[in-house]
Design a protein around this motif. Structure first.
Motif, short mmCIF file in Angstrom:
data_model
loop_
_atom_site.label_atom_id
_atom_site.label_comp_id
_atom_site.label_asym_id
_atom_site.label_seq_id
_atom_site.Cartn_x
_atom_site.Cartn_y
_atom_site.Cartn_z
N ASP A 98 0.89 -1.24 -0.04
CA ASP A 98 0.26 0.22 -0.38
C ASP A 98 0.97 1.18 0.20
O ASP A 98 1.99 1.32 0.39
CB ASP A 98 -0.28 0.24 1.35
N ASP A 120 -0.10 4.94 1.29
CA ASP A 120 -0.88 5.90 1.88
C ASP A 120 -0.88 5.46 3.14
O ASP A 120 -1.85 4.49 3.19
CB ASP A 120 -2.35 6.56 2.25
N GLY A 121 -0.14 5.97 4.27
CA GLY A 121 0.36 5.43 5.66
C GLY A 121 1.21 4.31 5.74
O GLY A 121 0.36 3.47 6.59
N THR A 122 1.69 3.92 4.36
CA THR A 122 2.24 2.99 4.72
C THR A 122 3.76 2.60 4.30
O THR A 122 4.44 2.91 5.17
CB THR A 122 1.46 1.25 3.70
N ASP A 156 -1.67 -0.86 6.07
CA ASP A 156 -2.22 0.68 7.95
C ASP A 156 -4.21 0.52 7.60
O ASP A 156 -3.74 -0.21 8.71
CB ASP A 156 -1.46 1.61 7.19
N SER A 157 -4.54 0.33 7.02
CA SER A 157 -5.74 0.10 6.87
C SER A 157 -7.25 -0.54 6.47
O SER A 157 -6.91 -1.46 5.83
CB SER A 157 -6.70 1.19 5.60
N ASP A 175 -6.63 -2.52 3.19
CA ASP A 175 -5.48 -3.20 2.82
C ASP A 175 -5.81 -4.85 3.44
O ASP A 175 -5.12 -6.04 3.30
CB ASP A 175 -4.08 -2.93 3.47
#
Ligand code: 2M8
Ligand code: MG
Ligand code: MG
Length: 272
Positions: free
Chosen positions: A6, A8-10, A211-212, A215
């Motif tokens: 991923d 974003d955020g990962t 992260d979310s 995923d």
């Protein structure tokens, strides 16, 4: 190994969108010729910027498994791609954006929920809401298979879900937004692409990082899965699967740690 990640955020920070903290691990993969396969809710146009910057010559997966873009001739195997163009062989799994927008507006009319999609915002507004620069926000609006949207609060969540499913569509959640999509997810795309790799390297080990919630299907599909911490230092509480390794480190920091631990020394090979 093949690495599905991923963004974003990962691999990239939730707020700054930078992969700086993961550069050591990115270089390690490059040195070892291990494919880095981006699997994100971002659009093809957004991903192309990262692929170019990082000099990646591997397939990538856009818009929550909406499509798989494979550099032409990458797999020299017999496969029925959905379409092809100058640059890619393409496997389409998602529902066209125009159809998603049509259904979103029906749902908004019927429920009066305070839904705002990227298609309702101009680039300046997307930029303000996401912290992306104007150019990146413009690329984020070039959607093909997934509509990112927000609601003012979570009180209409159940009603929203009911209406989306009744319309034959699906949803998931990323770091900031809801996503409306068809019969696709990151896991389906990862599994198709892994099969293609296995036609050439039958015993390749697949790795996934996220992260979310969006995923989760990817993390459940791969052989080795890593969940990185959110900006608050916690792991997404909605992901409970015990087979998923929880790594210490927010976003790219956790990413860096996980990859170096897995690939960096041969002693860790028995982790798989
Ligand atoms: C949207 O995706 C993130 C991913 O987790 C989210 O839902 O919060 C996407 O639609 C993407 O195109 C965009 O770049 C990103 C910006 O934060 O938001
Ligand atoms: Mg994410
Ligand atoms: Mg598993």
């Amino acid at each position: 190994y093949i690495i599905f990640t991923d963004l974003d955020g990962t691999l990239i920070d939730h707020d700054t969108y930078s992969y700086e903290a993961a550069l050591d691990a990115i270089k390690l993969l490059d040195q070892k010729d291990i494919p880095l396969i981006i699997c994100t809710s971002k659009t093809r146009a957004e991903i192309e910027v990262y692929v170019k910057e990082l000099n990646i010559h591997h397939p990538f997966i856009s818009e929550n498994g909406g499509a798989i873009f494979i550099p032409r001739g990458y797999f020299n195997v017999d496969f029925e791609y959905t379409s092809e163009n100058e640059d890619y062989e393409i496997i389409e799994l998602g529902t066209r954006y125009e159809e998603l927008r049509r259904v979103l507006s029906i749902i908004r009319d019927r429920t009066s929920l305070p839904i705002t999609g990227f298609g309702d915002l101009n680039a300046e507004e997307v930029s303000e809401d996401t912290g992306l620069g104007i150019e990146s926000a413009t690329l984020a609006k070039e959607r093909e298979y997934d509509e990112a949207f927000k609601m003012e609060d979570d009180s209409g969540t159940e009603l929203l879900k009911e209406h989306i499913l009744a319309q034959g569509l699906n949803f998931t959640r990323g770091g900031r937004y809801w996503h409306l999509m068809g019969d696709n997810d990151k896991g389906m795309a990862v599994s198709i692409l892994t099969e293609l790799y296995r036609k050439i390297h039958p015993s390749v080990v697949s790795v996934g990082l996220g992260d979310s919630q969006n995923d989760l299907p990817m993390l459940q599909t791969v052989d080795v899965a890593f969940l990185v911490q959110k900006p608050d230092g916690k792991h997404d509480p909605s992901i409970e699967d015990d087979d998923i390794n929880r790594v210490e480190g927010i976003g790219p920091e956790g990413w860096n740690r996980a990859i170096i631990k897995l690939i960096g020394s041969n002693e860790n090979r028995d982790i798989v």
